[in-house]
Design an enzyme around this catalytic site. Structure first.
Site, mmCIF file in Angstrom:
data_model
loop_
_atom_site.group_PDB
_atom_site.id
_atom_site.type_symbol
_atom_site.label_atom_id
_atom_site.label_comp_id
_atom_site.label_asym_id
_atom_site.label_seq_id
_atom_site.Cartn_x
_atom_site.Cartn_y
_atom_site.Cartn_z
ATOM 1 N N ASN A 16 2.843 48.920 -5.484
ATOM 2 C CA ASN A 16 2.574 48.532 -6.952
ATOM 3 C C ASN A 16 4.280 48.074 -7.453
ATOM 4 O O ASN A 16 5.143 49.086 -7.474
ATOM 5 C CB ASN A 16 2.331 49.746 -7.771
ATOM 6 C CG ASN A 16 2.094 49.508 -9.219
ATOM 7 O OD1 ASN A 16 2.585 48.368 -9.820
ATOM 8 N ND2 ASN A 16 1.338 50.410 -10.084
ATOM 9 N N CYS A 37 3.661 48.347 -16.712
ATOM 10 C CA CYS A 37 2.963 47.196 -15.643
ATOM 11 C C CYS A 37 2.535 46.059 -16.282
ATOM 12 O O CYS A 37 2.248 45.082 -15.872
ATOM 13 C CB CYS A 37 2.034 47.966 -14.906
ATOM 14 S SG CYS A 37 2.707 49.412 -13.931
ATOM 15 N N HIS A 45 -3.894 43.524 -11.772
ATOM 16 C CA HIS A 45 -2.650 44.359 -11.543
ATOM 17 C C HIS A 45 -2.801 44.956 -10.134
ATOM 18 O O HIS A 45 -3.858 45.398 -9.835
ATOM 19 C CB HIS A 45 -2.583 45.392 -12.554
ATOM 20 C CG HIS A 45 -1.511 46.319 -12.461
ATOM 21 N ND1 HIS A 45 -0.221 45.837 -12.048
ATOM 22 C CD2 HIS A 45 -1.151 47.816 -12.518
ATOM 23 C CE1 HIS A 45 0.677 46.789 -11.958
ATOM 24 N NE2 HIS A 45 -0.004 48.162 -12.269
HETATM 25 N N1 ACO Z 1 -0.515 61.967 0.947
HETATM 26 C C1 ACO Z 1 -1.291 63.200 1.112
HETATM 27 N N2 ACO Z 1 -2.033 63.833 0.225
HETATM 28 C C2 ACO Z 1 -1.546 63.462 -1.029
HETATM 29 C C3 ACO Z 1 -0.712 62.350 -1.410
HETATM 30 C C4 ACO Z 1 -0.085 61.811 -0.242
HETATM 31 N N3 ACO Z 1 0.759 60.931 -0.370
HETATM 32 N N4 ACO Z 1 -0.645 62.330 -2.537
HETATM 33 C C5 ACO Z 1 -1.368 63.391 -3.171
HETATM 34 N N5 ACO Z 1 -2.248 63.679 -2.192
HETATM 35 C C6 ACO Z 1 -3.200 64.987 -2.293
HETATM 36 C C7 ACO Z 1 -3.172 65.690 -3.681
HETATM 37 O O1 ACO Z 1 -2.141 66.745 -3.571
HETATM 38 C C8 ACO Z 1 -4.597 66.054 -3.415
HETATM 39 O O2 ACO Z 1 -4.710 67.197 -2.866
HETATM 40 P P1 ACO Z 1 -5.681 68.583 -3.470
HETATM 41 O O3 ACO Z 1 -7.005 68.182 -3.240
HETATM 42 O O4 ACO Z 1 -5.315 69.832 -2.222
HETATM 43 O O5 ACO Z 1 -5.049 68.965 -4.656
HETATM 44 C C9 ACO Z 1 -5.448 65.142 -2.920
HETATM 45 O O6 ACO Z 1 -4.644 64.409 -2.014
HETATM 46 C C10 ACO Z 1 -6.247 64.250 -3.716
HETATM 47 O O7 ACO Z 1 -5.446 63.601 -4.707
HETATM 48 P P2 ACO Z 1 -5.940 62.674 -5.750
HETATM 49 O O8 ACO Z 1 -5.211 62.748 -6.934
HETATM 50 O O9 ACO Z 1 -7.366 63.301 -6.209
HETATM 51 O O10 ACO Z 1 -6.042 61.355 -4.909
HETATM 52 P P3 ACO Z 1 -6.916 60.041 -5.507
HETATM 53 O O11 ACO Z 1 -7.887 59.783 -4.688
HETATM 54 O O12 ACO Z 1 -7.025 60.031 -7.022
HETATM 55 O O13 ACO Z 1 -5.722 59.146 -5.326
HETATM 56 C C11 ACO Z 1 -3.839 57.745 -6.361
HETATM 57 C C12 ACO Z 1 -4.660 59.221 -5.947
HETATM 58 C C13 ACO Z 1 -3.649 56.976 -5.177
HETATM 59 C C14 ACO Z 1 -2.793 58.187 -7.243
HETATM 60 C C15 ACO Z 1 -4.938 57.275 -7.490
HETATM 61 O O14 ACO Z 1 -5.313 58.208 -8.150
HETATM 62 C C16 ACO Z 1 -4.304 56.135 -8.262
HETATM 63 O O15 ACO Z 1 -4.066 54.962 -7.753
HETATM 64 N N6 ACO Z 1 -4.111 56.420 -9.666
HETATM 65 C C17 ACO Z 1 -3.952 55.162 -10.303
HETATM 66 C C18 ACO Z 1 -2.443 54.737 -10.175
HETATM 67 C C19 ACO Z 1 -2.079 53.500 -11.169
HETATM 68 O O16 ACO Z 1 -3.036 52.670 -11.454
HETATM 69 N N7 ACO Z 1 -1.000 53.245 -11.585
HETATM 70 C C20 ACO Z 1 -0.826 52.231 -12.474
HETATM 71 C C21 ACO Z 1 0.004 52.377 -13.308
HETATM 72 S S1 ACO Z 1 1.617 52.595 -12.910
HETATM 73 C C22 ACO Z 1 2.636 52.151 -14.110
HETATM 74 O O17 ACO Z 1 2.427 51.831 -15.211
HETATM 75 C C23 ACO Z 1 4.231 52.278 -13.790
#
Ligand code: ACO
Length: 324
Positions: A281, A110, A251
């Protein structure tokens, strides 16, 4: 170095969050609340990375009123090139007829566009080139596991470009005032995309094809810390504060990351540009597409200072402060 013009290309197909409700255990509400994303653009087979990059380049060149033949170099930030070789940059060079340009891809996930912009600045300031085309393009839909709800809902496709020119004379506007580049390869396991051979030799599950893996929460924490530190380093190098900055282009991975970053650095909300609700993203394309839209949104004028900051797989990060 000054930016003569920016350009962008987004595929026509809009995929709203509700699309995933039919195929995954998820909801529009979960996706929007956790990420800020409402919809993303997904490319057709015809819209390859090269096609999208070429369209964004033609848009930027037309606005810059510069002929492709006047380009000395093309650098493309991407991690989803159509071929391992030739590079997207070489294919763009052929498509736009930039026969005098050296051409290569740069892979920093990214952060690819900012790494490319900062590298281009070195060639421009050293006098090696007069005009450089820098592109950020990614077709994430090609490397997504559509059965993995934790990644499938976050990404999209697109391309953005900037035509850069070396400054002539000391007092012309448009300069890269400061930048910071960083990487930490120790965290490869929290965000990676194997190739087929690597996946096989590491017994990675390939039942849904070769696709990216991400530990969302881990990436979230590193993204905020790395981007905050990088912004502070660039501001210190430039001898500026956020009061001097007209707009911040972060980003576009997750609105919560952007908000935590803005809170930590005390950046006023109105200075932070986001478009991730419409595109998700788009990896290396995030910054140039946002730059192209922020230029209009803030009606940027010569002398305005903008701050860009990115983070991605590698891990990699970068920030840059530019005078428009
Ligand atoms: N729909 C419903 N539930 C979901 C989904 C979904 N799409 N995805 C995950 N869940 C569930 C998980 O399984 C978890 O369930 P559990 O509690 O029963 O285990 C729950 O939701 C919470 O999951 P978390 O991973 O804790 O959710 P979080 O609040 O952290 O959000 C997210 C997840 C959106 C991925 C966030 O962590 C994020 O944005 N991370 C950074 C991503 C990023 O910045 N990427 C940049 C680089 S990408 C690149 O370089 C190509």
């Amino acid at each position: 170095m000054k930016i003569l013009a920016t350009g962008k290309y987004l595929p026509a197909r809009i995929v709203p969050n509700s699309f995933f409700e039919k195929t995954l255990e998820t909801s529009d509400d979960w996706i929007f609340t956790r990420s800020g994303i409402k919809e993303r653009r997904i490319a057709s087979d015809r819209e390859t990375a090269t096609y999208m990059a070429t369209q964004s380049a033609l848009d930027a060149l037309a606005k810059a009123d510069l002929a492709a033949g006047d380009l000395g170099m093309i650098i493309v930030g991407t991690s989803t090139s159509d071929y391992v070789f030739p590079s997207v940059a070489c294919q763009v060079q052929a498509a736009i007829g930039a026969q005098q340009a050296a051409a290569f891809d740069l892979q920093a996930a990214c952060t690819g566009f900012l790494y490319s912009l900062i590298l281009a600045n070195q060639f421009l300031s050293s006098g090696t080139c007069r005009n450089i085309l820098v592109i950020g393009v990614d077709k994430l839909s090609a490397i997504i596991n559509w059965h993995d709800r934790s990644t499938a809902v976050l990404f999209g496709d697109g391309a953005g470009a900037a035509v850069l020119q070396a400054n002539r004379g000391q007092h012309c506007h448009g300069r890269l005032l400061a930048f910071d580049l960083g990487a930490d390869g120790r965290y490869e396991k929290i965000l990676f995309m194997p190739n087929a051979n690597t996946a096989k030799s590491n017994a990675i599950d390939l039942s849904h094809g070769v696709s990216m893996f991400m530990s969302g929460q881990e990436v979230f924490k590193h993204a905020v810390t790395a981007m905050a530190q990088s912004v502070q380093k660039s501001l210190a190098t430039a001898g500026l504060t956020l009061d001097d900055i007209k707009c911040v282009i972060p980003h576009q991975a997750n609105l919560r990351i952007v908000k935590v970053l803005a809170d930590r650095l005390k950046i006023p909300k109105e200075k932070v540009f986001t478009n991730l609700e419409r595109y998700g993203n788009i990896s290396a394309a995030c910054i140039p597409v946002a730059l192209s839209e922020a230029e209009q949104h803030y009606q940027l004028q010569p002398g305005d200072k903008i701050l860009m900051v990115a983070f991605g797989g590698g891990l990699t990060w970068a920030s840059a402060i530019m005078e428009w």
